[in-house]
Design a protein around this motif. Structure first.
Motif, PDB file in Angstrom:
ATOM      1  N   TYR A 113       0.398  -1.606   0.302  1.00 51.28           N
ATOM      2  CA  TYR A 113       0.010   0.189   0.208  1.00 51.28           C
ATOM      3  C   TYR A 113       1.191   1.367  -0.030  1.00 51.28           C
ATOM      4  CZ  TYR A 113      -4.234  -2.921   0.702  1.00 51.28           C
ATOM      5  OH  TYR A 113      -5.235  -3.792   0.861  1.00 51.28           O
ATOM      6  N   TRP A 114       0.138   2.495  -0.426  1.00 55.42           N
ATOM      7  CA  TRP A 114       1.392   3.267  -0.951  1.00 55.42           C
ATOM      8  C   TRP A 114       0.168   4.937  -0.848  1.00 55.42           C
ATOM      9  CZ3 TRP A 114       6.501   4.007  -2.729  1.00 55.42           C
ATOM     10  CH2 TRP A 114       7.033   2.756  -3.246  1.00 55.42           C
ATOM     11  N   GLY A 115       1.089   5.823   0.312  1.00 52.57           N
ATOM     12  CA  GLY A 115      -0.290   6.970  -0.139  1.00 52.57           C
ATOM     13  C   GLY A 115       0.757   7.363  -1.525  1.00 52.57           C
ATOM     14  N   LYS A 116      -0.297   8.726  -1.730  1.00 49.05           N
ATOM     15  CA  LYS A 116      -0.490   9.172  -2.704  1.00 49.05           C
ATOM     16  C   LYS A 116       0.878  10.345  -2.975  1.00 49.05           C
ATOM     17  CE  LYS A 116      -5.278   8.844  -3.707  1.00 49.05           C
ATOM     18  NZ  LYS A 116      -6.149   9.842  -3.595  1.00 49.05           N
ATOM     19  N   GLY A 117       1.486  10.385  -1.343  1.00 46.49           N
ATOM     20  CA  GLY A 117       3.261  11.785  -1.576  1.00 46.49           C
ATOM     21  C   GLY A 117       2.364  13.083  -1.277  1.00 46.49           C
ATOM     22  N   THR A 118       3.601  13.760  -1.101  1.00 51.89           N
ATOM     23  CA  THR A 118       3.727  14.812  -0.462  1.00 51.89           C
ATOM     24  C   THR A 118       5.000  15.823  -0.360  1.00 51.89           C
ATOM     25  OG1 THR A 118       3.193  16.496   1.448  1.00 51.89           O
ATOM     26  CG2 THR A 118       4.740  14.635   1.501  1.00 51.89           C
ATOM     27  N   LEU A 119       4.811  17.053  -1.398  1.00 51.92           N
ATOM     28  CA  LEU A 119       5.767  17.484  -2.225  1.00 51.92           C
ATOM     29  C   LEU A 119       6.599  17.888  -1.456  1.00 51.92           C
ATOM     30  CD1 LEU A 119       6.916  18.496  -4.419  1.00 51.92           C
ATOM     31  CD2 LEU A 119       5.566  20.512  -5.030  1.00 51.92           C
ATOM     32  N   VAL A 120       8.237  18.270  -1.134  1.00 46.16           N
ATOM     33  CA  VAL A 120       9.157  19.010  -0.563  1.00 46.16           C
ATOM     34  C   VAL A 120       9.902  19.649  -1.576  1.00 46.16           C
ATOM     35  CG1 VAL A 120      11.453  18.971   1.009  1.00 46.16           C
ATOM     36  CG2 VAL A 120       8.928  17.265   1.543  1.00 46.16           C
ATOM     37  N   THR A 121      10.060  20.599  -1.714  1.00 53.10           N
ATOM     38  CA  THR A 121      10.678  21.295  -2.228  1.00 53.10           C
ATOM     39  C   THR A 121      12.119  22.200  -1.165  1.00 53.10           C
ATOM     40  OG1 THR A 121       8.620  21.861  -3.873  1.00 53.10           O
ATOM     41  CG2 THR A 121      10.973  23.321  -3.629  1.00 53.10           C
ATOM     42  N   VAL A 122      13.278  22.237  -1.815  1.00 50.75           N
ATOM     43  CA  VAL A 122      13.969  23.200  -0.915  1.00 50.75           C
ATOM     44  C   VAL A 122      14.436  23.572  -1.824  1.00 50.75           C
ATOM     45  CG1 VAL A 122      16.202  22.617   0.470  1.00 50.75           C
ATOM     46  CG2 VAL A 122      14.581  20.963   0.247  1.00 50.75           C
ATOM     47  N   SER A 123      14.531  25.605  -1.611  1.00 51.56           N
ATOM     48  CA  SER A 123      14.584  26.212  -3.073  1.00 51.56           C
ATOM     49  C   SER A 123      15.134  27.923  -1.543  1.00 51.56           C
ATOM     50  CB  SER A 123      13.963  26.531  -3.736  1.00 51.56           C
ATOM     51  OG  SER A 123      13.759  27.677  -4.424  1.00 51.56           O
ATOM     52  N   SER A 124      15.958  28.161  -2.344  1.00 50.60           N
ATOM     53  CA  SER A 124      16.154  29.842  -1.649  1.00 50.60           C
ATOM     54  C   SER A 124      15.222  30.688  -2.409  1.00 50.60           C
ATOM     55  CB  SER A 124      17.821  30.715  -1.678  1.00 50.60           C
ATOM     56  OG  SER A 124      18.233  30.184  -2.207  1.00 50.60           O
TER      57      SER A 124
END
Length: 124
Positions: A113-124
């Motif tokens: 089973y998998w989740g649908k995901g969550t977006l992580v953005t690392v940026s200045s």
């Protein structure tokens, strides 16, 4: 209906921290090992961390070791991924997934089973 739901993704500056959560719905998480994965569009999905059903065993990919910490609160039916010292290359969609066993050596295979995901953005 069995579901895994990730949350906590956000835009964060390099060097910052985030905590992702993976909440189980429709089943009790405490019998299963959980893994976190991440994927950048156009690249293969990468397994980054695992935790056993009890929390007693954990494993990390070299790319995140020493910066990320996986943990779980079975009373809350939740697994966490604490991320610190974030880098631009950590930018990805992060997924949690369960495997139908307490621990399997963290091969990142056999997830059912998998989740649908969550977006992580690392940026200045």
């Amino acid at each position: 209906q069995l579901q895994l739901v990730e949350s906590g993704g956000a835009l964060v500056q390099p060097g910052g921290s985030l905590r992702l959560s993976c909440v189980a719905a429709g089943f009790t998480l405490n019998a299963y090992a959980i893994a976190w994965f991440r994927q950048v569009p156009g690249k293969e999905r990468e397994g980054i961390s695992c935790i056993s059903s009890s929390g007693g065993s954990t494993k990390y990919a070299a790319s995140v070791k020493g910066r990320f910490t996986i943990s779980r609160d079975n009373a809350k039916n939740t697994v966490y991924l604490q991320m610190s010292s974030l880098k631009p290359e950590d930018t990805a969609v992060y997924y949690c997934a369960k495997v139908d066993t307490e621990w399997w050596g963290c091969t990142y295979k056999g997830m059912d089973y998998w989740g649908k995901g969550t977006l992580v953005t690392v940026s200045s």
